[in-house]
Write an enzyme that holds these catalytic residues in place. Structure first.
Site, mmCIF file in Angstrom:
data_model
loop_
_atom_site.group_PDB
_atom_site.id
_atom_site.type_symbol
_atom_site.label_atom_id
_atom_site.label_comp_id
_atom_site.label_asym_id
_atom_site.label_seq_id
_atom_site.Cartn_x
_atom_site.Cartn_y
_atom_site.Cartn_z
ATOM 1 N N ASP A 8 0.856 -1.187 -0.010
ATOM 2 C CA ASP A 8 -0.099 -0.154 0.012
ATOM 3 C C ASP A 8 0.628 1.293 -0.146
ATOM 4 O O ASP A 8 1.590 1.545 1.083
ATOM 5 C CB ASP A 8 -0.889 -0.118 1.081
ATOM 6 C CG ASP A 8 -1.719 1.101 1.164
ATOM 7 O OD1 ASP A 8 -2.055 1.951 0.224
ATOM 8 O OD2 ASP A 8 -2.707 1.344 2.017
ATOM 9 N N ASP A 104 -3.012 2.508 -5.833
ATOM 10 C CA ASP A 104 -1.912 2.638 -4.814
ATOM 11 C C ASP A 104 -1.933 1.163 -3.927
ATOM 12 O O ASP A 104 -0.807 1.117 -3.400
ATOM 13 C CB ASP A 104 -2.115 3.732 -3.846
ATOM 14 C CG ASP A 104 -3.409 3.567 -3.333
ATOM 15 O OD1 ASP A 104 -4.451 2.976 -3.813
ATOM 16 O OD2 ASP A 104 -3.812 4.235 -2.194
ATOM 17 N N GLU A 105 -2.691 0.219 -4.384
ATOM 18 C CA GLU A 105 -2.469 -1.028 -3.566
ATOM 19 C C GLU A 105 -2.154 -2.285 -4.635
ATOM 20 O O GLU A 105 -2.825 -2.467 -5.921
ATOM 21 C CB GLU A 105 -3.507 -1.329 -2.809
ATOM 22 C CG GLU A 105 -3.846 -0.232 -1.883
ATOM 23 C CD GLU A 105 -5.026 -0.384 -1.019
ATOM 24 O OE1 GLU A 105 -5.262 -1.713 -0.345
ATOM 25 O OE2 GLU A 105 -6.032 0.573 -0.849
#
Length: 406
Positions: A8, A104-105
């Site tokens: 993350d 973003d993950e």
């Protein structure tokens, strides 16, 4: 036993903006939509803003009440996509089983690769160093035996941290945590569980399964399984297609909507976008879901099964209007969302004497014109009634989130 990582990127949008604006690195920062268009929602914030109580998803005016010195920067999605792709490239050097969960993950499945790269914890340390040195941002990594606990682990320690949740120790680590820490336990579900004195993941895990299913439906069964570590969902390989389960759009409107006519205009824009995307994908929907958010930021939704599968904008709009009339309350609306669910291949549509073949041909022509000249080349007469609302452009302002369930 599997070795799953969840990476993350910390405060991703804000971290990227700090690379372009180093002068605000030491100030409370939030990445927000355009306040002038009432899309002023906090999309991301840095640690300094978080320390002052600024929360993702709240309105700018609320954030500035808590933090008057807050610096607001508009989003630049091309930048975030650029850095996201570089992060994925780094992840893919360790395994081809890399599954994005938004920009973003990512989940990584390292099962069977330990002899090449070492333990999951060792790979997490290497990834954190490379992301920091090569991209200039930081990443938190959760390491576990399943996807759900790997993601939970990446949320437990910020910034630039690794959290390991082994299978033999997960109850001691996970069960004391608030039930809201579990994926998909939002405010409404949390409040519902609290009515039954379920406040921690452990209490959820030890609640009778049939009781949860009777109160929460299918999601009750899913959450009970996750709380007990029963998550065998695979990490999808790079480049592997994921079936589309739904297509939807939502928009925060330039001003509060007080009348049915104003809502009808926004719903028409949403229906145009969803219908166009359905046709582009060669899909039909069997269910329509409408989501509403009022000026007090209270959200609620209604859905309806269709008489038959469709991709026609007019049909989607009519159902959306009916759902709106059913769901509306005596509060001004701040945002609306429309989602097409229960998708089928377009070849499955059965034609009848009443089928709007001419409408389908017209929509295909309009789609072609918009692809070539832009969305504004042709508009419905309804949209001419309100230039401010008609300015909403789904191609420029709306992002479609990724679901854990595909």
């Amino acid at each position: 036993m599997r070795t799953i990582l969840h990476c993350d990127l910390n405060h991703f949008y804000a971290a990227v903006e700090c690379l372009y604006h180093p002068e605000v690195r030491d100030k409370p920062l939030a990445v927000c939509g355009d306040p002038g268009l009432r899309q002023g929602i906090v999309l991301a914030k840095n640690d300094l803003a978080k320390e002052r109580g600024v929360q993702t998803g709240e309105a700018i005016w609320q954030a500035r009440q808590k933090c008057p010195e807050l610096v607001c920067i508009p989003p630049h999605y091309s930048r975030y996509l650029h850095y996201s792709r570089h992060a994925h490239r780094i992840y893919s050097e360790y395994t081809d089983r890399v599954e994005p969960f938004g920009l973003d993950e990512c989940w990584l499945d390292l099962t069977g690769c330990e002899h090449l790269w070492g333990s999951g914890e060792a790979v997490a340390a290497a990834l954190r160093q490379r992301i920091r040195e090569e991209l200039g941002v930081t990443v938190s990594v959760g390491v576990s035996f399943c996807k759900i606990f790997a993601k939970l682990g990446s949320d437990l320690k910020k910034l630039d941290a690794t959290t390991v949740i082994p299978k033999e120790e997960f109850r001691a680590i996970v069960w004391p945590l608030p039930v809201a820490d579990l994926l998909y336990v939002g405010r409404a579900t949390q409040q519902k569980l609290a009515r039954y004195n379920i406040y921690t993941i452990g209490q959820l895990a030890q609640t009778d399964l049939w009781f949860l299913a009777s109160r929460l439906g299918k999601m009750g069964t899913v959450l009970w399984g996750w709380a007990n570590g029963y998550d065998g969902a695979p990490v999808q390989a790079m480049g592997e297609g994921r079936a589309i389960r739904s297509i939807g759009n939502s928009a925060t409107v330039p001003r509060d909507l007080h009348t049915d006519r104003e809502a009808a205009i926004v719903l028409r824009i949403l229906a145009e976008s969803v219908g166009q995307r359905l046709r582009q994908q060669g899909l039909l929907c069997t269910t329509v879901q409408l989501s509403l958010r009022d000026a007090d930021l209270l959200s609620y939704s209604h859905r309806s099964k269709l008489p038959g599968p469709t991709c026609h904008t007019g049909e989607l709009w009519n159902v959306a209007l009916a759902l709106y009339r059913e769901a509306k309350r005596d509060r001004p609306l701040r945002s609306l969302g429309l989602r097409a669910c229960g998708l089928l291949p377009a070849v499955s549509r059965q034609m009848s004497l009443f089928d709007q073949q001419n409408e389908g041909a017209l929509e295909e022509t309009v789609d072609a014109l918009r692809r070539r000249f832009g969305n504004g080349v042709i508009r419905r007469g309804l949209l001419l009634e309100d230039a401010q609302l008609a300015s909403l452009d789904p191609q420029e302002h709306w992002i479609h989130p990724v679901s854990y369930f595909g």
